[in-house]
Enzyme design. Structure first.
Site, PDB file in Angstrom:
ATOM      1  CE1 TYR A 155       7.856  -5.140   1.399  1.00 34.61           C
ATOM      2  CE2 TYR A 155       8.420  -4.870  -0.547  1.00 34.61           C
ATOM      3  CZ  TYR A 155       8.869  -5.316   0.625  1.00 34.61           C
ATOM      4  OH  TYR A 155      10.076  -5.834   1.026  1.00 34.61           O
ATOM      5  CG  ASP A 250       1.094 -10.537   1.585  1.00 32.35           C
ATOM      6  OD1 ASP A 250       2.030 -10.008   0.858  1.00 32.35           O
ATOM      7  OD2 ASP A 250       1.285 -10.735   2.867  1.00 32.35           O
ATOM      8  CE  LYS A 283       4.862  -7.033   8.053  1.00 32.80           C
ATOM      9  NZ  LYS A 283       6.085  -6.255   8.379  1.00 32.80           N
TER      10      LYS A 283
HETATM   11  P1  KE4 Z   1       9.446  -9.630   5.285  1.00 33.00           P
HETATM   12  O1  KE4 Z   1      10.125 -10.269   3.973  1.00 33.00           O
HETATM   13  O2  KE4 Z   1       9.689  -8.025   5.305  1.00 33.00           O
HETATM   14  O3  KE4 Z   1       9.269 -10.454   6.524  1.00 33.00           O
HETATM   15  O4  KE4 Z   1       7.913  -9.520   4.487  1.00 33.00           O
HETATM   16  C1  KE4 Z   1       7.403  -9.123   3.293  1.00 33.00           C
HETATM   17  C2  KE4 Z   1       6.144  -8.454   3.480  1.00 33.00           C
HETATM   18  C3  KE4 Z   1       5.185  -9.222   2.641  1.00 33.00           C
HETATM   19  N1  KE4 Z   1       4.055  -8.909   2.736  1.00 33.00           N
HETATM   20  C4  KE4 Z   1       3.495  -7.877   3.264  1.00 33.00           C
HETATM   21  C5  KE4 Z   1       2.036  -7.550   3.184  1.00 33.00           C
HETATM   22  C6  KE4 Z   1       4.558  -6.883   3.846  1.00 33.00           C
HETATM   23  O5  KE4 Z   1       3.802  -5.674   4.434  1.00 33.00           O
HETATM   24  C7  KE4 Z   1       5.713  -7.278   4.087  1.00 33.00           C
HETATM   25  C8  KE4 Z   1       6.773  -6.259   4.674  1.00 33.00           C
HETATM   26  N2  KE4 Z   1       6.151  -5.186   5.297  1.00 33.00           N
HETATM   27  C9  KE4 Z   1       7.221  -4.252   5.562  1.00 33.00           C
HETATM   28  C10 KE4 Z   1       6.588  -3.031   5.889  1.00 33.00           C
HETATM   29  N3  KE4 Z   1       5.711  -2.292   4.890  1.00 33.00           N
HETATM   30  C11 KE4 Z   1       8.073  -4.559   6.402  1.00 33.00           C
HETATM   31  C12 KE4 Z   1       9.276  -3.416   6.782  1.00 33.00           C
HETATM   32  C13 KE4 Z   1      10.276  -3.374   5.950  1.00 33.00           C
HETATM   33  O6  KE4 Z   1      10.668  -3.759   4.810  1.00 33.00           O
HETATM   34  O7  KE4 Z   1      11.616  -3.106   6.488  1.00 33.00           O
END
Ligand code: KE4
Length: 443
Positions: A155, A250, A283
């Site tokens: 993701y 990523d 993060k």
């Molecule tokens: P954000 O747009 O949520 O800041 O980041 C997207 C993203 C991009 N790449 C990776 C590898 C990620 O894990 C994420 C976001 N991770 C999720 C948890 N699996 C965020 C939690 C959520 O969606 O509320």
């Protein structure tokens, strides 16, 4: 002063969590501002968190939890680290946002470039989605190509081109995983199987010259915790080099979480000189505030506006409070021994849980790197998404709720990774393992 872990007496009053969830659902879709928080996968009432400190947070009923979410990665120091609090308190007195460049953005760029050798230039944004979305546009603009490769189970945020599931076969391109994403938008996205070298080679032999970039989570934290194999990453690097495709790591989740240099520094131990062409970060670099970034070689990054033709922008990019919070966090994680201690503490959790499960005859396996971990109610560690999804969902949900009732808060979905912070003590790990042992013994 720590509040004792007093279990609220819910027999007389209804749970404030339930009341808040009812109110929230009237005005916010699903009652949450990010779907995974709604507990749909595991069932039950989401906990509305009131405050956090160190390795713990407390819900609206005053129940304390050992927190293994850490805001999905950012809180690597634990909640409320004094140096971070002090930096943010100082920053807010200087102003919240200017829409003009600041020194701290330069300092943040200098830290990232210093810590991640593959990054020569970096652009700050406000979310991981923005980072990966911008990387796709940059890769396409820099190469003049449209096709991209991603992997099932990874993701990368919710930008249209990345909300794709595998097509029916190798050469067929993906179809949308979300309503509202036109098929035309994902027709150039090829979804392959994680860790499948033969399929990767065939995809490049068929389409290599049209592929702008290959984007991968080097340790996949969105199908719980699955490592890319060294041979697989090596082959990604070789094929991207051979076909002039940009290799994108990523590291929104793994960056500064699994090691100071991210997952790419872990792979560089096995693949001498290994570097991706572009990296997305997020993060941890914001320390809990909205902050993400993407960077890579100067040659590619100089395609970005205002220098080049690839447009990318953001009102709050490099926000002064977020950079203060992130910089304070990055300074702490560079202290000697930080990752040795964090890695050992995280491994002790996975080992403890595994031993407890096996003593009760329950199939269980787990893995960790730095402060990131995963576990599966399976006999062997999965290597790809189909294997992960063999996990017994209902069994995981029972485990999740048993732990939640014991004051241990794991990710409310079996496809999510977990996170340990520097604030988690050996006693917290022991309490977690004891709670798990009680559950496994009850099976
Ligand atoms: P954000 O747009 O949520 O800041 O980041 C997207 C993203 C991009 N790449 C990776 C590898 C990620 O894990 C994420 C976001 N991770 C999720 C948890 N699996 C965020 C939690 C959520 O969606 O509320």
């Amino acid at each position: 002063m720590e509040q004792p872990n007093i279990k609220p007496d819910l027999s007389t009053t209804t749970s404030r969590n339930a009341d808040l969830f009812e109110r929230a659902q009237k005005l916010i879709p699903g009652g949450v501002n990010s779907p995974v928080r709604a507990f749909k996968a595991v069932g039950g009432t989401p906990r509305f968190i009131q405050r956090a400190q160190g390795a713990y947070f407390w819900d609206a009923d005053g129940q304390r939890y050992i927190d293994y979410i850490g805001s999905w990665g950012p809180m690597i120091l634990g909640h409320g680290h004094p140096a971070v609090i002090e930096a943010v308190q100082k920053a807010v007195l200087e102003g919240f946002s200017y829409g003009a460049p600041t020194e701290r953005e330069v300092e943040m760029a200098e830290e990232i470039v210093k810590l991640v050798p593959s990054i020569e230039m970096v652009r700050l944004v406000s979310s991981g989605t923005e980072a990966t979305m911008s990387v796709i546009r940059l890769a396409r603009g820099a190469t003049g190509r449209n096709k991209i490769v991603k992997f099932e189970g990874c993701y990368h945020g919710h930008s249209d081109a990345l909300l794709v599931k595998a097509g029916s076969g190798l050469a067929t391109f993906g179809s949308p995983t979300s309503a509202g994403v036109p098929a035309e938008v994902v027709k150039d996205t090829l979804v392959l199987e994680y860790n499948h070298i033969a399929q990767l080679e065939e995809a490049f032999s068929l389409h290599g010259r049209e592929i702008a970039c290959l984007m991968i989570e080097p340790i996949a934290g969105n199908m719980n915790f699955v490592r890319a194999s060294v041979p697989f990453i090596k082959r990604c690097r070789e094929l991207c080099t051979e076909y002039d495709t940009l290799l994108v790591f990523d590291e929104v989740m793994t960056g500064f979480r699994v090691a100071l240099g991210g997952a790419q520094s872990v792979f560089a131990q096995s693949i001498p000189g290994f570097k991706p062409d572009l990296t997305a970060l997020g993060k941890v670099i914001g320390g809990g505030m909205p902050m993400a970034a993407f960077g890579g070689t100067r040659a590619v990054m100089e395609h970005l506006a205002p220098l080049g033709g690839v447009y990318q922008a953001g009102t709050l990019s490099g926000n002064p409070i977020a950079t203060a919070c992130g910089l304070a966090t990055l300074r702490e994680i560079q202290k000697p021994g930080f990752y040795d201690a964090l890695g050992a503490r995280t491994r002790s959790l996975v080992t403890g849980l595994t031993d407890a499960a096996h003593q009760a005859g329950v199939p269980f396996c787990g893995d960790s790197e730095g402060g990131m971990f995963g576990f599966f109610l399976l006999g062997t560690l999965p290597q790809n998404y189909p294997q992960v999804m063999k996990t017994d969902g209902p069994a995981f949900n029972r485990f999740f709720h048993a732990m939640l009732d014991s004051g241990v808060y794991y990710a409310p979905a079996l496809y999510e990774a977990g996170f340990v912070s520097a604030a988690h003590t050996a006693e917290d790990i022991d309490a977690t393992v004891d709670a798990a042992a009680r559950f496994f013994a009850s099976l």
